[in-house]
Motif scaffolding. Structure first.
Motif, short mmCIF file in Angstrom:
data_model
loop_
_atom_site.label_atom_id
_atom_site.label_comp_id
_atom_site.label_asym_id
_atom_site.label_seq_id
_atom_site.Cartn_x
_atom_site.Cartn_y
_atom_site.Cartn_z
N ARG A 45 70.59 9.62 -28.67
CA ARG A 45 69.21 9.05 -29.00
C ARG A 45 68.17 9.13 -30.17
O ARG A 45 67.26 8.26 -30.78
CB ARG A 45 67.93 9.78 -27.83
CG ARG A 45 68.40 9.83 -26.13
CD ARG A 45 68.03 10.59 -25.63
NE ARG A 45 67.16 10.65 -24.44
CZ ARG A 45 68.08 10.33 -23.35
NH1 ARG A 45 69.35 10.55 -23.74
NH2 ARG A 45 67.84 10.21 -22.16
N LEU A 46 69.28 9.71 -31.34
CA LEU A 46 69.20 9.55 -32.68
C LEU A 46 69.59 8.58 -33.51
O LEU A 46 70.73 8.06 -33.28
CB LEU A 46 69.59 10.86 -33.02
CG LEU A 46 69.17 12.06 -32.29
CD1 LEU A 46 69.60 13.02 -33.34
CD2 LEU A 46 67.71 12.53 -33.19
N LYS A 47 69.17 7.95 -34.59
CA LYS A 47 69.51 6.65 -35.61
C LYS A 47 70.91 7.57 -36.09
O LYS A 47 71.62 6.74 -36.00
CB LYS A 47 68.58 7.09 -37.15
CG LYS A 47 67.00 6.40 -36.47
CD LYS A 47 66.14 6.13 -37.75
CE LYS A 47 65.00 5.26 -38.16
NZ LYS A 47 65.66 4.04 -37.29
N SER A 48 70.95 8.56 -36.65
CA SER A 48 72.49 8.84 -36.35
C SER A 48 72.52 10.13 -36.40
O SER A 48 72.08 11.43 -36.85
CB SER A 48 72.68 8.91 -38.15
OG SER A 48 71.59 9.09 -39.22
N SER A 49 73.84 11.15 -36.62
CA SER A 49 73.87 12.22 -36.11
C SER A 49 74.96 12.99 -36.00
O SER A 49 75.96 12.01 -35.89
CB SER A 49 72.93 12.54 -34.69
OG SER A 49 73.10 14.10 -34.55
N SER A 50 75.80 14.10 -36.01
CA SER A 50 76.51 14.31 -35.57
C SER A 50 76.68 15.90 -34.25
O SER A 50 75.44 16.61 -34.75
CB SER A 50 77.55 14.92 -36.34
OG SER A 50 76.79 15.84 -37.39
N LEU A 51 77.52 16.62 -34.33
CA LEU A 51 77.76 17.33 -33.37
C LEU A 51 77.10 18.99 -34.25
O LEU A 51 76.41 19.60 -33.55
CB LEU A 51 78.92 18.01 -32.57
CG LEU A 51 78.77 19.11 -31.95
CD1 LEU A 51 77.93 19.26 -30.55
CD2 LEU A 51 80.45 19.00 -31.69
N ARG A 52 77.40 18.84 -35.69
CA ARG A 52 77.48 19.69 -35.75
C ARG A 52 75.72 19.46 -36.58
O ARG A 52 74.95 21.23 -36.65
CB ARG A 52 77.97 19.66 -38.24
CG ARG A 52 77.80 20.51 -38.38
CD ARG A 52 78.33 20.04 -40.02
NE ARG A 52 79.96 20.19 -39.88
CZ ARG A 52 80.69 19.22 -39.86
NH1 ARG A 52 80.18 18.41 -40.47
NH2 ARG A 52 81.69 19.34 -40.32
N VAL A 53 75.06 18.69 -36.55
CA VAL A 53 73.47 18.76 -37.24
C VAL A 53 72.70 19.27 -35.67
O VAL A 53 72.30 20.17 -35.98
CB VAL A 53 73.03 17.10 -36.95
CG1 VAL A 53 71.79 16.56 -37.10
CG2 VAL A 53 73.40 16.61 -38.93
N VAL A 54 73.31 19.05 -34.48
CA VAL A 54 72.93 19.25 -33.38
C VAL A 54 73.11 21.10 -33.18
O VAL A 54 71.85 21.74 -32.71
CB VAL A 54 73.43 18.87 -31.90
CG1 VAL A 54 72.56 19.13 -30.82
CG2 VAL A 54 73.04 17.51 -32.00
N ASP A 55 74.08 21.51 -33.80
CA ASP A 55 74.71 22.49 -33.51
C ASP A 55 73.52 23.76 -34.89
O ASP A 55 73.08 24.62 -34.45
CB ASP A 55 75.77 23.16 -33.65
CG ASP A 55 77.04 23.21 -32.61
OD1 ASP A 55 76.04 23.13 -31.35
OD2 ASP A 55 77.75 22.66 -32.95
N ASP A 56 73.59 23.31 -35.88
CA ASP A 56 72.96 23.68 -37.05
C ASP A 56 71.18 23.57 -35.94
O ASP A 56 70.55 24.64 -36.82
CB ASP A 56 72.53 22.79 -37.92
CG ASP A 56 73.90 23.23 -38.89
OD1 ASP A 56 74.48 24.08 -38.48
OD2 ASP A 56 74.00 21.78 -40.01
N ALA A 57 71.06 22.68 -35.61
CA ALA A 57 69.19 22.83 -35.06
C ALA A 57 69.20 23.62 -34.06
O ALA A 57 68.22 24.32 -33.99
CB ALA A 57 68.44 21.37 -34.63
N LEU A 58 70.15 24.09 -33.35
CA LEU A 58 70.06 24.92 -32.53
C LEU A 58 70.34 26.16 -33.35
O LEU A 58 69.50 27.68 -32.69
CB LEU A 58 71.44 25.40 -31.67
CG LEU A 58 71.24 23.92 -29.61
CD1 LEU A 58 72.38 24.03 -30.18
CD2 LEU A 58 70.13 24.58 -29.28
N ALA A 59 71.54 26.89 -33.84
CA ALA A 59 71.14 28.41 -34.93
C ALA A 59 70.20 28.29 -35.69
O ALA A 59 69.71 29.32 -35.71
CB ALA A 59 72.50 27.19 -35.92
N LYS A 60 69.48 27.28 -35.91
CA LYS A 60 67.91 27.53 -36.82
C LYS A 60 66.48 27.66 -36.32
O LYS A 60 65.84 28.34 -36.07
CB LYS A 60 67.73 26.44 -37.48
CG LYS A 60 69.08 25.60 -38.37
CD LYS A 60 68.09 25.31 -39.46
CE LYS A 60 69.20 24.56 -41.03
NZ LYS A 60 68.83 23.43 -40.90
N GLY A 61 67.17 27.63 -34.71
CA GLY A 61 66.48 27.85 -33.76
C GLY A 61 64.96 27.07 -33.61
O GLY A 61 63.94 27.07 -33.19
#
Length: 356
Positions: A45-61
């Motif tokens: 659903r994002l303009k551009s992304s990667s699994l790392r980007v989603v994982d980072d958002a989860l890691a940062k809370g």
């Protein structure tokens, strides 16, 4: 058309957001019991992304995974967790209590109080521990649990606002103390929380019916009607197939979306967040998308309709996708299919994918 507006609402056509936090905050909640698939639900659903980007958002809370709204996992934006728990925590506890009784499990108040003190000791200092690590910690303290009992206990601790998701360990989800993970936020009154929940749902899921909102939110019909009434000036009503649908005023009623193709994950919001799914797929195809036990499968979305299934191709060493259509005489545009498969593969290869 209904599906054109819905594609835009879901950010599945002309996506507006670049960060997982923005997307999840827009959606209100994204069902997430299948962890990896739920990350793809955000990425697609994002303009551009990667699994790392989603994982980072989860890691940062920035986004959290917890039991909220209904008795299942969801991704939510960190700033929304407390007021959403205020609305749904009690109902989720009741549902899990009923489930526990049916399995002859019991958590006494003394066990729960002792367990919460243990959680605070084990997780204090911004630690993140897996469920197994918590079970081991309980065992060392002389409190024996099994996989079912610790799950039941942790759901109650989630709904009481004690714990939420922490930083993944070796790709496994963990738990952390909510007070250490998420800074204090301004509290909402119950009326404000109801209005906020209705706004989030209808801005991101329009067009939708009252029954759809009741199903997604976990509210009673009376509570849902009240929530809708609180934002009635922000809602329009339209008739589709003799059914009354609500649309948020920000929706583009003239929207037309063509050549939109997605590989939607299992339990995707495009299907699971509505009581009635016949608006996007024929009833005869429902068993291929979900079963009577509440299991949802990965599906292919084309121009607003669910037209088939997909899965990872286990026969190939490199990441690849197999597809099957409900109607074998129907052809998907090969160029579009290649584009979305390439995006899916690049997303999971931890590279930056691009999506238009």
């Amino acid at each position: 058309m209904l599906t054109d507006i819905r594609l835009l609402s879901h950010q599945l056509a002309k996506p507006r957001f670049r960060s997982p936090k923005e997307l999840v905050a827009w959606m209100g909640a994204v069902q997430a019991q299948e962890y990896t698939m739920a990350k793809w639900a955000v990425g697609t659903r994002l303009k551009s992304s990667s699994l790392r980007v989603v994982d980072d958002a989860l890691a940062k809370g920035e986004i959290l995974r917890t039991h909220i709204l209904r008795p299942t996992w969801h991704f939510i934006a960190a700033e929304d967790i407390r007021w959403m728990l205020q609305l749904s925590g009690g109902r989720i506890r009741t549902a899990f209590d009923s489930y526990a009784r049916s399995r002859k499990m019991e958590i006494t108040e003394s066990f729960y109080t002792k367990g919460c003190r243990l959680l605070e000791q084990l997780l204090g200092g911004n630690k993140s521990l897996t469920k197994q690590e918590l079970m081991d910690g309980f065992g060392r303290a002389g409190v024996e649990t099994d996989n079912h009992l610790i799950h039941y206990f942790l759901v109650r601790a989630e709904t009481d606002g004690l714990v939420c998701s922490g930083v993944d360990k070796n790709k496994k989800p963990t738990y952390a103390l909510l007070e250490e993970r998420v800074p204090p936020m301004k509290e909402l009154s119950r009326e404000e929380a109801l209005a906020r929940l209705a706004t989030l749902y209808f801005q991101s899921h329009s067009p939708a019916t009252l029954s759809d909102f009741v199903w997604w939110s976990g509210l009673t019909a009376t509570e849902a009607r009240h929530a809708v009434a609180l934002i009635e000036t922000d809602l329009l009503t339209e008739k589709f197939d003799s059914e009354t649908f609500y649309l948020h005023v920000t929706c583009d009623l003239k929207a037309r979306c063509r050549k939109v193709l997605h590989l939607l994950p299992s339990y995707d919001e495009y299907l699971i967040s509505y009581k009635d799914r016949t608006t996007v797929m024929l009833r005869e195809h429902h068993p291929k998308a979900f079963n009577t036990f509440g299991i949802f499968y990965p599906v292919i979305l084309y121009e607003g309709r669910i037209v088939g299934n997909w899965k990872k191709d286990s026969k190939k060493k490199a990441l690849a996708v197999e597809t099957s259509l409900f109607d074998e005489s129907f052809d998907l545009p090969e160029d579009l299919l290649k584009k979305v498969v390439d995006y899916y593969c690049s997303f999971h290869a931890q590279k930056s994918g691009f999506h238009t």
